[in-house]
Scaffold this active site. Structure first.
Site, short mmCIF file in Angstrom:
data_model
loop_
_atom_site.label_atom_id
_atom_site.label_comp_id
_atom_site.label_asym_id
_atom_site.label_seq_id
_atom_site.Cartn_x
_atom_site.Cartn_y
_atom_site.Cartn_z
N ASN A 84 7.96 -5.03 -10.47
CA ASN A 84 8.12 -3.97 -9.47
C ASN A 84 8.65 -4.51 -8.16
O ASN A 84 9.45 -3.86 -7.48
CB ASN A 84 6.77 -3.28 -9.22
CG ASN A 84 6.24 -2.56 -10.44
OD1 ASN A 84 6.99 -2.18 -11.33
ND2 ASN A 84 4.93 -2.39 -10.50
N SER A 114 -4.52 -7.10 -0.97
CA SER A 114 -5.22 -5.88 -0.58
C SER A 114 -6.60 -6.22 -0.06
O SER A 114 -7.14 -7.30 -0.32
CB SER A 114 -5.34 -4.94 -1.78
OG SER A 114 -6.24 -5.47 -2.74
N ASP A 172 3.23 -3.73 -4.61
CA ASP A 172 4.45 -4.46 -4.95
C ASP A 172 5.60 -4.05 -4.04
O ASP A 172 6.44 -4.87 -3.65
CB ASP A 172 4.83 -4.19 -6.41
CG ASP A 172 3.65 -4.38 -7.36
OD1 ASP A 172 2.87 -5.33 -7.14
OD2 ASP A 172 3.50 -3.56 -8.30
#
Length: 303
Positions: free
Chosen positions: A33, A185, A243
């Site tokens: 991605n 994250s 991504d």
């Protein structure tokens, strides 16, 4: 050129609720991605991976070619393509289970050389967990760093694939001296333990933490934090959002000729704020549509 190293797989995305909902195949994998998003943004990009000769493998490479990504260095094998079964909750957040035994990407071997025009190499996700490929990607990371290339890491934790969490956490710490930009994250940061300041002390020049709709924060070596809010959008799902952030950060840094530790140190508040806002906008567009469909340059405008 930015080289993205890691897995390409097929996401099986539910088209309804319940365990027996129909599944739609979609091109995916965190590094895949990222490469796709970079190509759509217009950054010269090459993909470094190993894919199957099966129909899914051909579709994955066709998707990258369509985005202008160089796939000439992708290794091929007769083994099947890895499958990831996604489940999406009421907030659009995705969780995954994986079918990875005996698949093509696990047999990746570190290439002898990278493209001569490579300026940065990006790593992350399943490819740094599943052996024997994980050790080959780790070898490539250390080699790229040793050559003075900019290295980016997004661990993108998939806890279900990690048999020994403590061993992985130690291995993660071992990568940090070879990493220029660490992006993860808030959930990944909590799972890994430690703090941005501890990670910076181990090697990276900057650490970017994403907090979903609450935005992004960068921590820099000079002790400064810069934050931006998330872009408001009606979320369909979050597949590929992180991504897309990876790609937007690398694209924006390349546009500013900032793919080096020294250039990162010189960005300052204005440069970081501009970069983080660009990444937040890009991720919001991805979240506004189903699956990992990162934006094209025309949707964002020039950096």
């Amino acid at each position: 050129m930015i080289v993205v190293a890691g897995e390409a797989l097929i996401d099986l995305v539910p088209q309804g609720t319940g365990a027996l909902a129909g599944l739609k195949p979609a091109l995916g994998g965190g590094p895949y991605n990222t490469a796709l998003a970079l190509g759509r943004l217009g950054s010269p990009t090459a993909f470094c991976s190993r894919t199957s000769h099966d129909a899914f493998g051909e579709a994955l490479l066709d998707g990258l070619r369509g985005a202008g990504v160089d796939v000439s260095g992708v290794q091929r094998g007769t083994e099947p393509t890895t499958l990831a079964v996604a489940t999406v909750d009421g907030n659009g957040s995705a969780a995954y289970s994986f079918y990875v035994e005996g698949t093509a990407d696990r047999l990746f071997a570190a290439p002898a050389v990278l493209p001569a025009t490579a300026r940065a190499v990006s790593f992350g996700t399943c490819s740094l967990v599943l052996e024997p490929g994980a050790s080959a990607y780790e070898e490539l990371m250390r080699s790229a760093a040793g050559q003075g290339l900019f290295t980016a890491l997004d661990p993108n934790i998939r806890a279900g694939l990690i048999p020994d969490a403590d061993a992985y956490r130690e291995r993660f710490k071992g990568w940090l001296p070879s990493v220029t930009l660490l992006k993860l994250s808030a959930e990944d940061a909590e799972w890994l333990g430690g703090t941005p300041r501890e990670w910076l002390a181990a090697g990276p020049s900057a650490v970017v933490i994403t907090r979903g709709g609450d935005g992004l924060t960068v921590f820099t070596r000079d002790g400064v934090e810069h934050s931006v809010p998330g872009e408001k959008v009606e979320v369909v799902d979050t597949i590929g959002a992180g991504d897309t952030v990876n790609a937007a950060l690398l694209h924006g840094l390349s546009a500013q000729d900032a793919l080096s530790p020294e250039a990162l140190a010189g960005l300052g508040a204005d440069g970081w704020t501009r970069l983080l806002r660009f990444a937040a906008r890009a991720a919001a567009i991805t979240c506004s549509r189903a699956g990992a469909e990162p934006p094209f340059a025309a949707e964002l405008g020039e950096f």
